[in-house]
Design a protein around this motif. Structure first.
Motif, PDB file in Angstrom:
ATOM      1  N   ALA A 232       0.827  -1.206   0.000  1.00  0.00           N
ATOM      2  CA  ALA A 232       0.000   0.000   0.000  1.00  0.00           C
ATOM      3  C   ALA A 232       0.866   1.264   0.000  1.00  0.00           C
ATOM      4  O   ALA A 232       1.844   1.359   0.737  1.00  0.00           O
ATOM      5  CB  ALA A 232      -0.907  -0.007   1.221  1.00  0.00           C
ATOM      6  N   GLY A 233       0.489   2.210  -0.842  1.00  0.00           N
ATOM      7  CA  GLY A 233       1.202   3.485  -0.898  1.00  0.00           C
ATOM      8  C   GLY A 233       0.216   4.604  -0.598  1.00  0.00           C
ATOM      9  O   GLY A 233      -0.264   4.737   0.526  1.00  0.00           O
TER      10      GLY A 233
ATOM     11  N   THR B  47     -13.072  -3.846 -12.905  1.00  0.00           N
ATOM     12  CA  THR B  47     -13.200  -2.589 -12.164  1.00  0.00           C
ATOM     13  C   THR B  47     -12.410  -2.674 -10.863  1.00  0.00           C
ATOM     14  O   THR B  47     -12.556  -3.633 -10.117  1.00  0.00           O
ATOM     15  CB  THR B  47     -14.685  -2.300 -11.837  1.00  0.00           C
ATOM     16  N   TRP B  48     -11.560  -1.700 -10.655  1.00  0.00           N
ATOM     17  CA  TRP B  48     -10.761  -1.654  -9.430  1.00  0.00           C
ATOM     18  C   TRP B  48     -11.092  -0.365  -8.693  1.00  0.00           C
ATOM     19  O   TRP B  48     -11.125   0.706  -9.298  1.00  0.00           O
ATOM     20  CB  TRP B  48      -9.258  -1.667  -9.731  1.00  0.00           C
ATOM     21  N   THR B  49     -11.326  -0.464  -7.396  1.00  0.00           N
ATOM     22  CA  THR B  49     -11.588   0.732  -6.592  1.00  0.00           C
ATOM     23  C   THR B  49     -10.504   0.877  -5.534  1.00  0.00           C
ATOM     24  O   THR B  49     -10.238  -0.067  -4.780  1.00  0.00           O
ATOM     25  CB  THR B  49     -12.965   0.630  -5.919  1.00  0.00           C
ATOM     26  N   PHE B  50      -9.871   2.040  -5.519  1.00  0.00           N
ATOM     27  CA  PHE B  50      -8.799   2.302  -4.552  1.00  0.00           C
ATOM     28  C   PHE B  50      -9.277   3.350  -3.545  1.00  0.00           C
ATOM     29  O   PHE B  50      -9.897   4.343  -3.939  1.00  0.00           O
ATOM     30  CB  PHE B  50      -7.550   2.827  -5.258  1.00  0.00           C
ATOM     31  N   HIS B  51      -8.972   3.129  -2.249  1.00  0.00           N
ATOM     32  CA  HIS B  51      -9.295   4.106  -1.222  1.00  0.00           C
ATOM     33  C   HIS B  51      -8.014   4.802  -0.772  1.00  0.00           C
ATOM     34  O   HIS B  51      -7.088   4.140  -0.306  1.00  0.00           O
ATOM     35  CB  HIS B  51      -9.986   3.410  -0.049  1.00  0.00           C
ATOM     36  N   LEU B  52      -7.976   6.113  -0.952  1.00  0.00           N
ATOM     37  CA  LEU B  52      -6.741   6.850  -0.666  1.00  0.00           C
ATOM     38  C   LEU B  52      -6.611   7.153   0.817  1.00  0.00           C
ATOM     39  O   LEU B  52      -7.604   7.384   1.506  1.00  0.00           O
ATOM     40  CB  LEU B  52      -6.704   8.168  -1.447  1.00  0.00           C
ATOM     41  N   ARG B  53      -5.356   7.196   1.295  1.00  0.00           N
ATOM     42  CA  ARG B  53      -5.128   7.601   2.681  1.00  0.00           C
ATOM     43  C   ARG B  53      -5.062   9.128   2.743  1.00  0.00           C
ATOM     44  O   ARG B  53      -5.018   9.795   1.692  1.00  0.00           O
ATOM     45  CB  ARG B  53      -3.839   6.981   3.209  1.00  0.00           C
ATOM     46  N   ASN B  54      -5.041   9.678   3.957  1.00  0.00           N
ATOM     47  CA  ASN B  54      -4.919  11.129   4.105  1.00  0.00           C
ATOM     48  C   ASN B  54      -3.462  11.513   3.954  1.00  0.00           C
ATOM     49  O   ASN B  54      -2.675  11.404   4.883  1.00  0.00           O
ATOM     50  CB  ASN B  54      -5.417  11.582   5.476  1.00  0.00           C
ATOM     51  N   ALA B  55      -3.090  11.918   2.763  1.00  0.00           N
ATOM     52  CA  ALA B  55      -1.700  12.304   2.530  1.00  0.00           C
ATOM     53  C   ALA B  55      -1.692  13.694   1.917  1.00  0.00           C
ATOM     54  O   ALA B  55      -2.689  14.144   1.359  1.00  0.00           O
ATOM     55  CB  ALA B  55      -1.038  11.314   1.587  1.00  0.00           C
ATOM     56  N   VAL B  56      -0.556  14.391   2.054  1.00  0.00           N
ATOM     57  CA  VAL B  56      -0.459  15.728   1.465  1.00  0.00           C
ATOM     58  C   VAL B  56       0.762  15.818   0.568  1.00  0.00           C
ATOM     59  O   VAL B  56       1.720  15.064   0.709  1.00  0.00           O
ATOM     60  CB  VAL B  56      -0.351  16.831   2.551  1.00  0.00           C
TER      61      VAL B  56
ATOM     62  N   TYR C 109       3.556  10.959   4.701  1.00  0.00           N
ATOM     63  CA  TYR C 109       2.608  10.388   5.671  1.00  0.00           C
ATOM     64  C   TYR C 109       3.277   9.464   6.678  1.00  0.00           C
ATOM     65  O   TYR C 109       2.803   9.282   7.786  1.00  0.00           O
ATOM     66  CB  TYR C 109       1.464   9.666   4.941  1.00  0.00           C
ATOM     67  N   ASP C 110       4.419   8.862   6.270  1.00  0.00           N
ATOM     68  CA  ASP C 110       5.081   7.914   7.158  1.00  0.00           C
ATOM     69  C   ASP C 110       6.487   8.418   7.504  1.00  0.00           C
ATOM     70  O   ASP C 110       7.418   7.630   7.625  1.00  0.00           O
ATOM     71  CB  ASP C 110       5.139   6.545   6.465  1.00  0.00           C
ATOM     72  N   ALA C 111       6.623   9.739   7.636  1.00  0.00           N
ATOM     73  CA  ALA C 111       7.957  10.339   7.790  1.00  0.00           C
ATOM     74  C   ALA C 111       8.701   9.783   8.997  1.00  0.00           C
ATOM     75  O   ALA C 111       9.926   9.704   8.997  1.00  0.00           O
ATOM     76  CB  ALA C 111       7.834  11.860   7.895  1.00  0.00           C
ATOM     77  N   LYS C 112       7.969   9.378  10.018  1.00  0.00           N
ATOM     78  CA  LYS C 112       8.663   8.924  11.237  1.00  0.00           C
ATOM     79  C   LYS C 112       9.471   7.635  10.996  1.00  0.00           C
ATOM     80  O   LYS C 112      10.409   7.339  11.712  1.00  0.00           O
ATOM     81  CB  LYS C 112       7.662   8.727  12.378  1.00  0.00           C
TER      82      LYS C 112
ATOM     83  N   GLY D  56      24.029   1.377  13.406  1.00  0.00           N
ATOM     84  CA  GLY D  56      24.223   2.156  14.630  1.00  0.00           C
ATOM     85  C   GLY D  56      23.117   3.168  14.830  1.00  0.00           C
ATOM     86  O   GLY D  56      22.944   3.690  15.921  1.00  0.00           O
ATOM     87  N   VAL D  57      22.350   3.451  13.762  1.00  0.00           N
ATOM     88  CA  VAL D  57      21.229   4.393  13.914  1.00  0.00           C
ATOM     89  C   VAL D  57      19.948   3.562  14.085  1.00  0.00           C
ATOM     90  O   VAL D  57      19.660   2.708  13.259  1.00  0.00           O
ATOM     91  CB  VAL D  57      21.111   5.309  12.679  1.00  0.00           C
ATOM     92  N   PRO D  58      19.193   3.777  15.173  1.00  0.00           N
ATOM     93  CA  PRO D  58      17.995   2.962  15.386  1.00  0.00           C
ATOM     94  C   PRO D  58      16.943   3.224  14.307  1.00  0.00           C
ATOM     95  O   PRO D  58      16.772   4.355  13.851  1.00  0.00           O
ATOM     96  CB  PRO D  58      17.493   3.415  16.762  1.00  0.00           C
ATOM     97  N   VAL D  59      16.262   2.169  13.872  1.00  0.00           N
ATOM     98  CA  VAL D  59      15.211   2.297  12.860  1.00  0.00           C
ATOM     99  C   VAL D  59      13.852   2.203  13.542  1.00  0.00           C
ATOM    100  O   VAL D  59      13.663   1.401  14.441  1.00  0.00           O
ATOM    101  CB  VAL D  59      15.337   1.156  11.824  1.00  0.00           C
ATOM    102  N   VAL D  60      12.918   3.050  13.129  1.00  0.00           N
ATOM    103  CA  VAL D  60      11.633   3.155  13.833  1.00  0.00           C
ATOM    104  C   VAL D  60      10.533   2.286  13.229  1.00  0.00           C
ATOM    105  O   VAL D  60       9.503   2.136  13.832  1.00  0.00           O
ATOM    106  CB  VAL D  60      11.164   4.624  13.881  1.00  0.00           C
ATOM    107  N   HIS D  61      10.761   1.684  12.012  1.00  0.00           N
ATOM    108  CA  HIS D  61       9.697   1.006  11.252  1.00  0.00           C
ATOM    109  C   HIS D  61       8.509   0.529  12.060  1.00  0.00           C
ATOM    110  O   HIS D  61       8.680  -0.228  12.995  1.00  0.00           O
ATOM    111  CB  HIS D  61      10.270  -0.201  10.489  1.00  0.00           C
TER     112      HIS D  61
END
Lengths: 300, 553
Positions: free
Chosen positions: B89-90, B103-112, B240-243, B548-553
């Motif tokens: 999902a993007g 027919t394909w229906t996509f539901h968008l997330r709240n992104a800017v 949207y997933d910057a963290k 050495g840098v912690p990943v937040v995934h």
């Protein structure tokens, strides 16, 4: 007094020889022969030229033949005296053909620069005035063009080919030649023999052709021997950047460029062409140096 | 005076050299840092090699993998590549398909967008209409002909409003397809299906994709672009997933010469670079070299020669000439000897390993020994009117990559052995593909990397309807018809069979001569984490981090 006539007539040849004296060129030749580096270089270069001309016919392999069973082998393996490159092509054959191409480009581009440079410089220097200003400003403008940029423009406009390389390099090299020739001409035209020629009624063109140009030969010959290695180096720069000769044809610069990418794996592909390049350039430079010392002893 | 100034310069140079030596002497870590641009304290910076400078940042204008690498870091479609290359999902958070698959229906997330304006379904509609607009002449439009009416719109036969895409509301997007396409989620991560910021494009026109105007919705933002030098990007705080994004700053460097780039990776100047020269892989894997850096993985890619048939006088219009040339190439020498087995010889076009597809049996001559193939090739050329007195001559264009510089002279020698005089012409990769699209070549190397894991993505290239991407200008109604049948076939097995027949028809004609099946190769500094080798060779920077840098995934 017939008695005096006989010895006199016998003496005549030797008297005439003495009367011819030693010309400037004789002196120069003698000084050159005394320069051991220069003479050794002449022999080395002579050998290289002969090798480049007849070598490819004698070499056991052609420069574009792929020996598919001996790929990337070091010198003295599988019947390859100097080894093979990453495609199994004989390095000796490629060296000889590359040397030929480099020398060819060197000589042809130098001749191009010589013809344009002498004509342009002598005309500008001899006629002087506004014509000189115009012609030399044109040279200055061309000088200010970055060389690589100029070559790329040529390649884009006319596509890539071998002849264009000669032209491109020759077109840049003639600028210096024109300046040197112009300077010499300006000092020559003040001399008495030019005045004499003018008094006799010779036209400008005839004076340039018959009196100025022959007297320019000294500095020009020196400059030529220094231009050839310069051109070979320039060609190498272009080949190194991928704008030079195209595969499977090769030149010293291309060989070195390809060798450099594989230097940890196959050092002979870099070392051997580099040695040949250095030897060729050194030979030209020693000859040029020797000639300058010989022709213009004041400069020593 | 001048001599004194010369001395001054010399001593200055000496001092600088001394300084450089002193810096280099401070130990390994400092040495690598000295070669890299400064990285702000506490930030994570990546220096990435990319095989070329992109032609554009606009997703509608690009075709190359080196362009996708960049654009997909700064923009995002409905789906996106996971670290392992599979679609996840993007911009869409969920989707559903109608029972008939049309027919394909996509539901968008709240992104800017990176300027704060919301990403809406309308941006997707706008982008697709722009892509298919014939006046835009987008080179890649044909990859989306699966969308209802797309081909007709792209050819100017229908208005753009007839396209099978509809914004149901701001966050719901509906696609109608020409035929069922199980690979639509793969396509949805492809740049051609990206949205574009309508408000920005309407303001700036085509100039919208230039740095300064550019607005994206991806994890990074473009800051500056020095043509031929580097492109600088920083983390997009509005993503949207910057963290979850670890890297703060990235520089992308065009690295045309992969051997030179290899040295930069070795020196620590670059963190990663693709395309190792294939003949060097065995060497780099030696324990005393950089084995931990070498990443090799199977790839959905083919290298081949395209023969330009467009010109009425082209020698390649004669089928016998093309077959003779294809026959005479000693592929095993290239793959086994020159490239040390790093790649496989290709006699068919669609690479092995592609989903739900069995390639056709290659032509019978592929089983003959080289000498017999050469003899047959010579005989075919003679029939076509070429021989010692009248040799076939043409120019072979190829990229100036080290791999091509090894492979092409070998092919040239193989052709010389059957009396063909091919002269080589090397070009930068953008120029090469431009020449291919403009048909400004005689014969050329070409490469194709799958956009989605389906045989159609390879076979459609030689279909008449693919336009500029049909490099050979090959037109065979039988081939076109078989592919059309495959497209309208809902049953997977039958569809594969149509495609297999089509490929056999094409191979018998040899409008292209397959050369090798590619592998994807990357040199990655072992301090980089989050790198997963995958079959599509997509490694989005948002998943990368530094040890050495912690990943937040």
């Amino acid at each position: 007094m017939t008695a005096t006539l006989a010895p006199g007539s016998r003496k005549a040849p030797s008297l005439m020889e003495a009367a011819r004296g030693r010309s400037l060129w004789d002196d120069a030749g003698r000084r050159l022969i005394r320069n051991r580096f220069a003479i050794a270089s002449v022999f080395v270069l002579g050998f290289l030229v002969i090798a480049a001309i007849i070598g490819p016919y004698l070499a056991p392999y052609s420069y574009d033949y792929l020996d598919k069973t001996h790929v990337w082998v070091p010198p003295l393996t599988g019947g390859h005296l100097l080894g093979t490159d990453s495609l199994g092509r004989d390095l000796l054959a490629r060296l000889l053909s590359g040397l030929g191409v480099s020398l060819e480009i060197g000589v042809v581009a130098t001749v191009v620069s010589l013809v344009i440079g002498i004509t342009w410089g002598a005309a500008a220097g001899y006629f002087g005035g506004w014509l000189d200003e115009l012609m030399m400003r044109f040279v200055d403008i061309l000088y200010s063009l970055p060389f690589i940029f100029f070559v790329i423009l040529l390649m884009v406009t006319f596509g890539r080919n071998f002849i264009l390389m000669f032209v491109a390099i020759g077109f840049v090299q003639w600028l210096t030649m024109a300046r040197i020739v112009r300077g010499q001409t300006m000092s020559l035209k003040q001399r008495e023999f030019i005045e004499a020629a003018r008094a006799v009624g010779l036209s400008g063109g005839a004076i340039i052709g018959r009196h100025i140009v022959p007297n320019l030969l000294g500095p020009v010959v020196v400059y030529v021997t220094l231009t050839i290695p310069d051109v070979i180096l320039t060609e190498s720069v272009l080949s190194f950047l991928g704008m030079g000769v195209q595969e499977p044809l090769t030149s010293l610069g291309t060989l070195i460029s390809n060798g450099a990418t594989e230097m940890e794996l196959a050092p002979w592909l870099l070392i051997i062409p580099s040695i040949l390049m250095v030897v060729t350039l050194m030979a030209f430079n020693f000859i040029g140096d020797g000639l300058r010392d010989a022709i213009d002893p004041k400069e020593r | 005076m001048s001599r004194l100034r010369g001395l001054g310069l010399l001593s200055l140079a000496g001092a600088l050299a001394g300084l450089a030596l002193a810096l280099a002497g401070c130990g390994g870590d400092h040495q690598t840092k000295a070669l890299r641009p400064p990285c702000p304290a506490g930030k994570v910076c990546l220096e990435l090699g990319n095989d070329g400078d992109p032609n554009s940042l606009s997703p509608l204008k690009i075709t190359g993998t080196y362009e996708d690498r960049l654009t997909s870091d700064v923009m995002m479609g409905l789906t996106q590549s996971a670290a392992n290359g599979s679609p996840v999902a993007g911009m869409a958070s969920s989707w559903e398909t109608s029972p008939d698959g049309l027919t394909w229906t996509f539901h968008l997330r709240n992104a800017v967008w990176s300027d704060g304006v919301p990403v809406t379904a309308d941006d997707f509609v706008y982008a697709l209409r722009r892509l298919m607009d014939p006046t835009q002449a987008s080179e890649y439009a044909s990859v989306l002909y699966v969308i209802k009416n797309a081909e007709a719109v792209n050819n100017g036969k229908l208005p753009v409003t007839a396209l099978g895409i509809r914004a149901v509301d701001d966050h719901t997007l509906e696609y109608k397809l020409e035929h069922p396409a199980p690979y639509l989620l793969e396509l949805a991560k492809h740049q051609t299906m990206f949205p574009v910021p309508k408000h920005v494009v309407e303001k700036w026109g085509d100039a919208w994709s230039q740095p300064g105007h550019f607005v994206g919705n991806g994890p990074f933002n473009i800051v500056s672009w020095k043509l031929g030098d580097h492109i600088h990007a920083v983390k997009n705080p509005l993503f949207y997933d910057a963290k979850s994004v670890c890297v703060d700053e990235i520089n992308y460097y065009p690295t045309y010469d992969s051997v030179a780039a290899e040295k930069r990776v070795r020196a620590g100047e670059l963190d990663a670079n693709g395309n190792i020269a294939t003949n060097r892989i065995a060497f780099l894997r030696r324990p005393d070299q950089m084995p931990a850096y070498v990443h090799v993985h199977t790839y959905l890619g083919s290298s081949y020669f395209a023969f330009n048939e467009k010109d009425p006088d082209s020698p390649f219009r004669d089928r016998r000439v093309r077959i003779a040339l294809g026959m005479a190439i000693d592929r095993d020498f290239i793959t086994q000897v020159l490239d040390h087995g790093a790649v496989d010889s290709a006699y068919t076009f669609v690479p092995p390993g592609i989903a739900n597809y069995t390639p056709p049996t290659p032509p019978i001559w592929t089983t003959w020994p080289l000498a017999r193939r050469q003899a047959a090739a010579r005989a075919m050329l003679a029939q076509a009117g070429y021989g010692p007195g009248h040799p076939l001559k043409f120019e072979l264009t190829h990229p100036s990559s080290p791999t091509a510089l090894i492979q092409m002279p070998s092919v040239q020698a193989d052709w010389k052995a059957i009396g063909v005089q091919a002269s080589l012409k090397q070009e930068d990769v953008q120029i090469l593909f431009q020449d291919l699209r403009l048909r400004a070549f005689q014969a050329s190397w070409a490469g194709w990397i799958a956009d989605y894991d389906d045989a159609m993505n390879f076979l459609y290239l030689n279909q008449t309807s693919s336009g500029v991407q049909d490099y050979s200008d090959y037109h065979n109604p039988t081939y076109d018809h078989l592919l059309d049948q495959a497209n309208s076939e809902p049953d997977g097995k039958k569809r594969a069979e149509y495609m297999r027949q089509a490929e056999a028809v094409m191979l018998a004609d040899q409008p292209i001569a397959p050369l090798v099946f590619q592998v994807n190769t990357n040199l990655v500094n072992p301090r980089i984490t989050g790198w997963v080798d995958n079959i599509v060779d997509q490694h989005r920077s948002r998943y990368l981090c530094v040890k050495g840098v912690p990943v937040v995934h």
